[in-house]
Enzyme design. Structure first.
Site, PDB file in Angstrom:
ATOM      1  N   ARG A  34      47.382  44.174  46.968  1.00  0.00           N
ATOM      2  CA  ARG A  34      46.462  44.928  47.822  1.00  0.00           C
ATOM      3  C   ARG A  34      47.344  45.891  48.612  1.00  0.00           C
ATOM      4  O   ARG A  34      48.145  45.458  49.449  1.00  0.00           O
ATOM      5  CB  ARG A  34      45.688  43.994  48.754  1.00  0.00           C
ATOM      6  N   HIS A  82      36.624  31.627  48.050  1.00  0.00           N
ATOM      7  CA  HIS A  82      37.562  31.322  46.963  1.00  0.00           C
ATOM      8  C   HIS A  82      38.296  30.006  47.185  1.00  0.00           C
ATOM      9  O   HIS A  82      39.287  29.729  46.514  1.00  0.00           O
ATOM     10  CB  HIS A  82      38.580  32.450  46.761  1.00  0.00           C
ATOM     11  N   HIS A  95      26.562  40.661  44.709  1.00  0.00           N
ATOM     12  CA  HIS A  95      26.971  40.140  43.394  1.00  0.00           C
ATOM     13  C   HIS A  95      26.641  38.660  43.291  1.00  0.00           C
ATOM     14  O   HIS A  95      26.730  37.905  44.253  1.00  0.00           O
ATOM     15  CB  HIS A  95      28.450  40.407  43.116  1.00  0.00           C
ATOM     16  N   ASP A 108      28.022  36.700  40.628  1.00  0.00           N
ATOM     17  CA  ASP A 108      29.116  35.930  40.038  1.00  0.00           C
ATOM     18  C   ASP A 108      29.967  35.298  41.132  1.00  0.00           C
ATOM     19  O   ASP A 108      30.037  35.794  42.268  1.00  0.00           O
ATOM     20  CB  ASP A 108      29.968  36.812  39.135  1.00  0.00           C
ATOM     21  N   ASP A 115      29.359  41.710  51.915  1.00  0.00           N
ATOM     22  CA  ASP A 115      30.291  40.836  51.202  1.00  0.00           C
ATOM     23  C   ASP A 115      31.626  40.739  51.929  1.00  0.00           C
ATOM     24  O   ASP A 115      32.670  40.644  51.301  1.00  0.00           O
ATOM     25  CB  ASP A 115      30.499  41.372  49.773  1.00  0.00           C
ATOM     26  N   ASP A 127      30.259  33.839  49.464  1.00  0.00           N
ATOM     27  CA  ASP A 127      30.753  34.923  48.600  1.00  0.00           C
ATOM     28  C   ASP A 127      30.096  34.830  47.227  1.00  0.00           C
ATOM     29  O   ASP A 127      30.642  34.217  46.322  1.00  0.00           O
ATOM     30  CB  ASP A 127      32.272  34.817  48.492  1.00  0.00           C
ATOM     31  N   GLU A 171      31.815  41.072  39.884  1.00  0.00           N
ATOM     32  CA  GLU A 171      32.601  41.559  41.017  1.00  0.00           C
ATOM     33  C   GLU A 171      33.934  40.830  41.144  1.00  0.00           C
ATOM     34  O   GLU A 171      34.947  41.406  41.544  1.00  0.00           O
ATOM     35  CB  GLU A 171      31.795  41.407  42.313  1.00  0.00           C
ATOM     36  N   GLU A 172      33.937  39.549  40.790  1.00  0.00           N
ATOM     37  CA  GLU A 172      35.134  38.735  40.966  1.00  0.00           C
ATOM     38  C   GLU A 172      36.178  38.954  39.870  1.00  0.00           C
ATOM     39  O   GLU A 172      37.275  38.412  39.953  1.00  0.00           O
ATOM     40  CB  GLU A 172      34.770  37.252  41.034  1.00  0.00           C
TER      41      GLU A 172
END
Length: 469
Positions: free
Chosen positions: A352, A442, A87, A89, A176, A118, A152-153
């Site tokens: 999660r 991130h 990805h 993005d 990833d 990432d 994806e994000e």
């Protein structure tokens, strides 16, 4: 046929790094306010997609752009297709960078930029793995397709659109995450708590703003409120300084007449590992919760302080759960907003979760907890837990490649992060970070080690060849 994959990567590492640098210069965080039919997630993701597909065109691959939602770079022929899911993005840069996040800097054998780990760095490494196979003219019995996404994000709207127009590969991996392999991923859902915007106390909350994305730990928070008592403001200033000292935080309080603005600095982190961050939003809520706010403002602050602050595993919320294979449920309060400048007064909780939990059960539990103080809704994207067994030929082959190139024993892993590997029933995440790496995804000052970049390209090349030859 014996191929020295390391030698092949070594011969191309300057070109690989040049391509990565140029790709990282393309700012590609999602911007909904700039989205158009031609740029569904804003100009940045579209431009990065076109840039990446341009490498495929330059190098003679079959390339397809699916309406700027996603695209692919394809090589080989066969009845089966091996998919590699990347990805372009990125999450917003946020604060705290030592360098410009969109001007790549190489220092200490690392490349610093938003997207370096990432997922632009790993994407380029995987692309060069396929490029080597093509340039060597190695025979394949399957198609190899690098699928390039742009959302994806956020909401995975790119893949939803892409697979309405293209067939899914039969099996594959997403570069990833980390080595030796990620063959299990927890479920992923966001439950948002909503509050009314009322104020009824001597303290009036004008606005509260913290968080950029649900899957990021908020690194900063700002609250603006009014209080018509100069003596109270003086006491408030002293209390805030004591709070900063006690919690080892940095912040600022500015008062002008009855208007007070407080800013707090925490530490951003990936929402899948909220315990390694410092959530500025919930810390600020705990400080403000001691004062005379009322109505929806009080419900908002008190809920964040009592049930969300430092509750990484859902214990205070009453939703804690642990599975023998997948481990504990984790929870990140990624967005906290209150005030008329926002479309909602909310706390967005990104979960999660392992097997044994569902998005619906989380929503019900939180709704019951809130009672008449607020409501809880479930986000559109609710992805159940995903697992590919160790004896699957895909997993076995990828672990063998890892062992052959590192000399280290491969083992299975389950993560809280969600990757495109879960798009396929026989899909996993594989690389590009090696055991012991520093996780900066991130976060400010995101980087990828150049050694990891080149070594992952070696492994990807061999893995693609073994799976598709």
């Amino acid at each position: 046929m014996s191929i020295d994959w390391k030698k092949e990567v070594e011969q191309r590492k300057d070109a690989l790094l040049d391509d990565l640098v140029e790709l990282l210069k393309v700012r590609s965080d999602r911007e909904d306010d700039k989205a158009t039919k031609d740029a569904p997630f804003g100009p940045g993701p579209k431009n990065a997609l076109i840039h990446m597909l341009g490498y495929g065109e330059r190098d003679g691959f079959t390339v397809k752009n699916v309406d700027n939602y996603a695209g692919h770079i394809e090589y080989g022929e066969g009845d089966e297709t091996l998919g590699l899911f990347c990805h372009m993005d990125v999450v917003p840069a946020g604060d705290g960078w030592d360098t410009d996040p969109y001007v790549p800097v190489i220092k200490d054998n690392k490349i610093f930029a938003r997207g370096s780990s990432d997922d632009k760095g790993p994407s380029i490494a995987a692309y060069y793995g396929l490029k080597i196979i093509k340039e060597l003219g190695l025979p394949l019995s399957k198609k190899v397709r690098i699928v390039v996404g742009t959302d994806e994000e956020s909401g995975w709207g790119d893949m939803e659109y892409y697979f309405k127009h293209e067939e899914k590969p039969d099996f594959g991996f997403s570069p990833d995450a980390e080595f030796p392999i990620i063959n299990g991923e927890k479920g992923n859902v966001t439950i948002t708590m909503h509050f009314d915007g009322s104020n009824a106390g001597s303290f009036v909350l004008e606005s509260f703003d913290s968080g950029l994305r649900e899957n990021m730990v908020p690194g900063t928070a700002t609250a603006v409120f009014t209080v018509d008592d100069s003596a109270v403001i003086a006491d408030l200033t002293v209390a805030f300084e004591e709070f900063l000292k006690a919690e080892n935080l940095k912040g600022e309080l500015v008062a002008e007449d009855s208007l007070v603005k407080i800013s707090l600095v925490g530490k951003g982190a990936h929402g899948a590992s909220p315990q390694i961050g410092v959530n500025a939003g919930t810390f600020l809520a705990t400080f403000l919760d001691r004062y005379d706010f009322a109505g929806g403002a009080k419900n908002f602050l008190h809920t964040a302080a009592k049930y969300v602050h430092l509750d990484f595993y859902g214990e205070k919320l009453g939703v804690a759960h642990e599975d023998a294979r997948m481990g504990q449920l984790t929870m990140n309060a990624g967005i906290l907003k209150f005030g008329p400048d926002f479309d909602d007064n909310k706390i967005a909780l990104n979960f999660r979760y392992p097997t044994g939990v569902t998005g619906d059960s989380l929503q019900k539990a939180i709704s019951d907890l809130l009672g008449d103080t607020g409501t809880a809704t479930k986000g559109d994207r609710d992805m159940p837990a995903h697992y590919v067994p160790m004896d699957d030929p895909l997993v076995a082959t990828l672990l063998q490649v890892y062992e052959d190139h590192t000399g280290e024993k491969g083992y299975e892993q389950v993560i809280g992060g969600g990757t495109f590997g879960r798009l396929l029933e026989r899909g996993v995440a594989y690389g590009a970070m090696f055991p012991g790496y520093t996780d900066t995804m991130h976060q400010a000052n995101e980087f990828m080690s150049l050694d990891d970049l080149f070594n992952s390209a070696v492994i990807f090349a061999d893995a693609i060849y073994r799976l598709a030859k």
